[in-house]
Design a protein around this motif. Structure first.
Motif, PDB file in Angstrom:
ATOM      1  N   ALA A 147      48.198  43.053  50.234  1.00  0.00           N
ATOM      2  CA  ALA A 147      48.130  41.640  50.643  1.00  0.00           C
ATOM      3  C   ALA A 147      46.815  41.328  51.342  1.00  0.00           C
ATOM      4  O   ALA A 147      46.223  40.270  51.124  1.00  0.00           O
ATOM      5  N   ALA A 148      46.341  42.249  52.181  1.00  0.00           N
ATOM      6  CA  ALA A 148      45.088  42.036  52.922  1.00  0.00           C
ATOM      7  C   ALA A 148      43.860  42.293  52.065  1.00  0.00           C
ATOM      8  O   ALA A 148      42.767  41.839  52.403  1.00  0.00           O
ATOM      9  N   GLY A 149      44.034  43.034  50.973  1.00  0.00           N
ATOM     10  CA  GLY A 149      42.892  43.384  50.129  1.00  0.00           C
ATOM     11  C   GLY A 149      42.094  44.547  50.683  1.00  0.00           C
ATOM     12  O   GLY A 149      41.015  44.855  50.194  1.00  0.00           O
ATOM     13  N   THR A 150      42.628  45.217  51.719  1.00  0.00           N
ATOM     14  CA  THR A 150      41.933  46.329  52.365  1.00  0.00           C
ATOM     15  C   THR A 150      42.897  47.086  53.264  1.00  0.00           C
ATOM     16  O   THR A 150      43.958  46.565  53.615  1.00  0.00           O
ATOM     17  N   ASP A 151      42.488  48.292  53.634  1.00  0.00           N
ATOM     18  CA  ASP A 151      43.264  49.020  54.638  1.00  0.00           C
ATOM     19  C   ASP A 151      42.529  49.044  55.977  1.00  0.00           C
ATOM     20  O   ASP A 151      42.940  49.733  56.907  1.00  0.00           O
ATOM     21  N   ASP A 152      41.461  48.269  56.090  1.00  0.00           N
ATOM     22  CA  ASP A 152      40.724  48.146  57.352  1.00  0.00           C
ATOM     23  C   ASP A 152      41.628  47.502  58.407  1.00  0.00           C
ATOM     24  O   ASP A 152      42.086  46.375  58.224  1.00  0.00           O
ATOM     25  N   GLN A 153      41.883  48.215  59.496  1.00  0.00           N
ATOM     26  CA  GLN A 153      42.830  47.747  60.510  1.00  0.00           C
ATOM     27  C   GLN A 153      42.414  46.430  61.161  1.00  0.00           C
ATOM     28  O   GLN A 153      43.268  45.615  61.509  1.00  0.00           O
ATOM     29  N   ARG A 177      52.687  40.976  45.936  1.00  0.00           N
ATOM     30  CA  ARG A 177      53.264  41.062  44.590  1.00  0.00           C
ATOM     31  C   ARG A 177      52.331  40.519  43.512  1.00  0.00           C
ATOM     32  O   ARG A 177      52.543  40.776  42.336  1.00  0.00           O
ATOM     33  N   ASP A 178      51.340  39.744  43.898  1.00  0.00           N
ATOM     34  CA  ASP A 178      50.401  39.154  42.943  1.00  0.00           C
ATOM     35  C   ASP A 178      49.672  40.267  42.196  1.00  0.00           C
ATOM     36  O   ASP A 178      48.934  41.045  42.803  1.00  0.00           O
ATOM     37  N   PRO A 179      49.860  40.365  40.885  1.00  0.00           N
ATOM     38  CA  PRO A 179      49.241  41.482  40.138  1.00  0.00           C
ATOM     39  C   PRO A 179      47.722  41.472  40.213  1.00  0.00           C
ATOM     40  O   PRO A 179      47.101  42.522  40.096  1.00  0.00           O
ATOM     41  N   ARG A 180      47.107  40.325  40.446  1.00  0.00           N
ATOM     42  CA  ARG A 180      45.645  40.287  40.569  1.00  0.00           C
ATOM     43  C   ARG A 180      45.199  41.022  41.827  1.00  0.00           C
ATOM     44  O   ARG A 180      44.156  41.655  41.838  1.00  0.00           O
ATOM     45  N   ARG A 181      46.001  40.941  42.912  1.00  0.00           N
ATOM     46  CA  ARG A 181      45.657  41.663  44.145  1.00  0.00           C
ATOM     47  C   ARG A 181      45.868  43.164  43.966  1.00  0.00           C
ATOM     48  O   ARG A 181      45.042  43.961  44.396  1.00  0.00           O
ATOM     49  N   ALA A 182      46.979  43.531  43.359  1.00  0.00           N
ATOM     50  CA  ALA A 182      47.298  44.941  43.189  1.00  0.00           C
ATOM     51  C   ALA A 182      46.239  45.625  42.330  1.00  0.00           C
ATOM     52  O   ALA A 182      45.852  46.759  42.586  1.00  0.00           O
TER      53      ALA A 182
END
Length: 158
Positions: free
Chosen positions: A53-59, A150-155
């Motif tokens: 959802a965030a597009g990153t794992d940057d905290q 859930r947006d496949p474009r993000r995944a």
């Protein structure tokens, strides 16, 4: 801590039948085990879902997203890469039917709640602190975060 901050944690502690027990647990271990379903429920958000959802794992980015989108308190369990959004008590069965990947925890379940001074970056801590008494994430906002993931474009972008 401000007087308002103490009020918030007094309010959280009153989820227990003996609120002084929560304060004792926070003082001794930094974590209180609070029952859900009375004052608040919690939505379990797996790290992978939040990061998509965030597009990153940057905290820093994740925390900003929570503050902007959820506008309420979120706990991060860093070792297990799990997040818990505190939400108003609502029907957990109805929620979980639609959002299986992010179940809502409620009555009959417990949540480990960190003390107000646990702000990370390791262990169990507040990604976003509650600000005022009764401060909770809106359930529709948490649903919006899940729909983003859930947006496949993000995944596919990761």
């Amino acid at each position: 801590m401000t007087r308002d901050g103490l009020g918030v944690f007094d309010w959280l502690a009153r989820a227990q039948a003996a609120p002084e027990q929560a304060h004792k647990e926070w003082a001794e271990t930094g974590i209180a085990l609070l029952p859900l379903g009375k004052r608040f429920n919690s939505v379990y958000l797996p790290g992978y879902l939040v990061h998509v959802a965030a597009g990153t794992d940057d905290q820093d980015v994740v925390t900003w997203m929570f503050a902007e989108l959820l506008d309420g308190p979120v706990i991060h369990n860093r070792p297990q890469n799990q997040y818990y959004a505190l939400v108003e008590p609502t029907n957990t069965h109805t929620w979980t039917q639609e959002y299986r990947e992010a179940p809502m925890l409620g009555a009959g379940q417990f949540l480990s709640v960190p003390a107000s001074d646990l702000r990370g970056p390791t262990g169990l801590y507040w990604a976003v602190l509650p600000r005022i008494v009764g401060d909770l994430c809106a359930v529709p906002s948490v649903a919006a975060l899940i729909h983003m993931a859930r947006d496949p474009r993000r995944a596919g972008a990761r």
